[in-house]
Design a protein around this motif. Structure first.
Motif, PDB file in Angstrom:
ATOM      1  N   PHE A 188       2.224   5.009  -3.142  1.00  0.00           N
ATOM      2  CA  PHE A 188       3.142   4.082  -3.805  1.00  0.00           C
ATOM      3  C   PHE A 188       3.367   2.837  -2.961  1.00  0.00           C
ATOM      4  O   PHE A 188       3.347   1.708  -3.476  1.00  0.00           O
ATOM      5  CB  PHE A 188       4.478   4.772  -4.073  1.00  0.00           C
ATOM      6  CG  PHE A 188       5.542   3.833  -4.575  1.00  0.00           C
ATOM      7  CD1 PHE A 188       5.608   3.514  -5.922  1.00  0.00           C
ATOM      8  CD2 PHE A 188       6.442   3.240  -3.701  1.00  0.00           C
ATOM      9  CE1 PHE A 188       6.572   2.631  -6.386  1.00  0.00           C
ATOM     10  CE2 PHE A 188       7.398   2.351  -4.164  1.00  0.00           C
ATOM     11  CZ  PHE A 188       7.463   2.047  -5.507  1.00  0.00           C
ATOM     12  N   VAL A 189       3.573   3.040  -1.652  1.00  0.00           N
ATOM     13  CA  VAL A 189       3.822   1.898  -0.774  1.00  0.00           C
ATOM     14  C   VAL A 189       2.611   0.962  -0.762  1.00  0.00           C
ATOM     15  O   VAL A 189       2.758  -0.273  -0.846  1.00  0.00           O
ATOM     16  CB  VAL A 189       4.161   2.383   0.652  1.00  0.00           C
ATOM     17  CG1 VAL A 189       4.200   1.201   1.623  1.00  0.00           C
ATOM     18  CG2 VAL A 189       5.488   3.112   0.666  1.00  0.00           C
ATOM     19  N   ALA A 190       1.404   1.550  -0.656  1.00  0.00           N
ATOM     20  CA  ALA A 190       0.191   0.719  -0.635  1.00  0.00           C
ATOM     21  C   ALA A 190       0.056  -0.085  -1.927  1.00  0.00           C
ATOM     22  O   ALA A 190      -0.290  -1.275  -1.903  1.00  0.00           O
ATOM     23  CB  ALA A 190      -1.030   1.611  -0.435  1.00  0.00           C
ATOM     24  N   ALA A 191       0.315   0.559  -3.078  1.00  0.00           N
ATOM     25  CA  ALA A 191       0.220  -0.150  -4.355  1.00  0.00           C
ATOM     26  C   ALA A 191       1.294  -1.213  -4.468  1.00  0.00           C
ATOM     27  O   ALA A 191       1.054  -2.310  -5.008  1.00  0.00           O
ATOM     28  CB  ALA A 191       0.329   0.848  -5.505  1.00  0.00           C
ATOM     29  N   ASP A 192       2.475  -0.938  -3.954  1.00  0.00           N
ATOM     30  CA  ASP A 192       3.582  -1.885  -4.049  1.00  0.00           C
ATOM     31  C   ASP A 192       3.321  -3.109  -3.183  1.00  0.00           C
ATOM     32  O   ASP A 192       3.706  -4.225  -3.550  1.00  0.00           O
ATOM     33  CB  ASP A 192       4.885  -1.196  -3.644  1.00  0.00           C
ATOM     34  CG  ASP A 192       6.118  -1.971  -4.085  1.00  0.00           C
ATOM     35  OD1 ASP A 192       6.176  -2.372  -5.268  1.00  0.00           O
ATOM     36  OD2 ASP A 192       7.028  -2.168  -3.248  1.00  0.00           O
ATOM     37  N   VAL A 193       2.676  -2.901  -2.023  1.00  0.00           N
ATOM     38  CA  VAL A 193       2.330  -4.037  -1.166  1.00  0.00           C
ATOM     39  C   VAL A 193       1.403  -5.004  -1.913  1.00  0.00           C
ATOM     40  O   VAL A 193       1.535  -6.232  -1.820  1.00  0.00           O
ATOM     41  CB  VAL A 193       1.665  -3.544   0.139  1.00  0.00           C
ATOM     42  CG1 VAL A 193       1.044  -4.717   0.902  1.00  0.00           C
ATOM     43  CG2 VAL A 193       2.685  -2.833   1.014  1.00  0.00           C
ATOM     44  N   MET A 200       7.819  -7.373   0.810  1.00  0.00           N
ATOM     45  CA  MET A 200       7.708  -6.664   2.079  1.00  0.00           C
ATOM     46  C   MET A 200       8.469  -7.402   3.178  1.00  0.00           C
ATOM     47  O   MET A 200       8.478  -8.654   3.229  1.00  0.00           O
ATOM     48  CB  MET A 200       6.226  -6.554   2.469  1.00  0.00           C
ATOM     49  CG  MET A 200       5.369  -5.725   1.527  1.00  0.00           C
ATOM     50  SD  MET A 200       5.953  -4.004   1.407  1.00  0.00           S
ATOM     51  CE  MET A 200       6.706  -4.010  -0.243  1.00  0.00           C
ATOM     52  N   PRO A 201       9.129  -6.678   4.087  1.00  0.00           N
ATOM     53  CA  PRO A 201       9.861  -7.332   5.159  1.00  0.00           C
ATOM     54  C   PRO A 201       8.893  -8.071   6.098  1.00  0.00           C
ATOM     55  O   PRO A 201       7.770  -7.615   6.337  1.00  0.00           O
ATOM     56  CB  PRO A 201      10.556  -6.179   5.880  1.00  0.00           C
ATOM     57  CG  PRO A 201       9.753  -4.959   5.541  1.00  0.00           C
ATOM     58  CD  PRO A 201       9.236  -5.210   4.153  1.00  0.00           C
TER      59      PRO A 201
END
Length: 205
Positions: A188-193, A200-201
């Motif tokens: 999920f994190v990879a797709a959201d990036v 992203m911070p």
């Protein structure tokens, strides 16, 4: 936390409704350290008289129920305050499963987090289990894999929240449950990036 799959052990009938957390462990005993163990205070004011002597007619005091690992009670078990010490008292005494038609919500959640199974049965099945134990049965099988309780020739189903069942079967706490989804979280994190790079911070100031 120890995984719970099947339990075959001594069961004790407790034919009472609305056994609350103050009955499970009176507040005056909660000043003691958990390291000292709370099992001796379980249901203290029901198990013992004013002089501290065991009440001979209380089910858990029966010699043939020594070492009980399962309690079968009536509706609304664990109602009342949110004190987790009520679960500590049960677990420290040696109880690994409580069977009842209904439970206090916070009590049931605390139970699972301490490896104690709150197995929910219908009122009719609960009464049948209590009757079987009062008629002389002692050993009970609680099978969490099949969600079934067996005592003598009696076999009844029980229910438990699916997430709680997963936690108990694996011996997981909430962190373990989260980590079991680590691959999905990384994906999920990879797709959201890729989809929201602006969210992203920033690193390095």
């Amino acid at each position: 936390m120890e995984a719970f799959t099947k339990l075959n052990g001594m069961a004790c009938p407790l034919p009472l409704s609305s056994v609350d957390t103050d009955q499970l462990i009176p507040a005056r005993f909660m000043k003691r350290s958990r390291a000292e163990g709370y099992g001796g205070f379980l249901l203290h004011d029901l198990r013992f008289d004013e002089a501290g002597a065991p009440r001979p007619d209380f089910p858990l005091n029966a010699p043939e129920r020594a070492g009980a690992q399962v309690i079968v009670a009536r509706r609304n078990f664990g109602s009342g305050s949110s004190r987790e010490a009520a679960v500590y008292a049960l677990v420290d005494y040696g109880i690994r499963c409580v069977i009842a038609p209904s439970f206090g919500d916070i009590f049931a959640s605390n139970a699972v987090n301490n490896g104690l199974l709150p197995a929910k049965v219908t009122e009719a099945d609960g009464e049948s289990l209590i009757a079987a134990l009062e008629d002389g049965a002692h050993d009970m099988l609680v099978d969490l894999e099949d969600c079934r309780i067996v005592v003598g020739n009696l076999s009844v189903p029980f229910t438990v929240d699916p997430v709680w069942r997963t936690k108990l079967l694996n011996g997981w706490d909430d962190i373990d449950l989260t980590m079991s989804q680590a691959d999905a979280i990384k994906a999920f994190v990879a797709a959201d990036v890729q989809a929201r790079p602006w969210a992203m911070p920033r690193r390095g100031g």
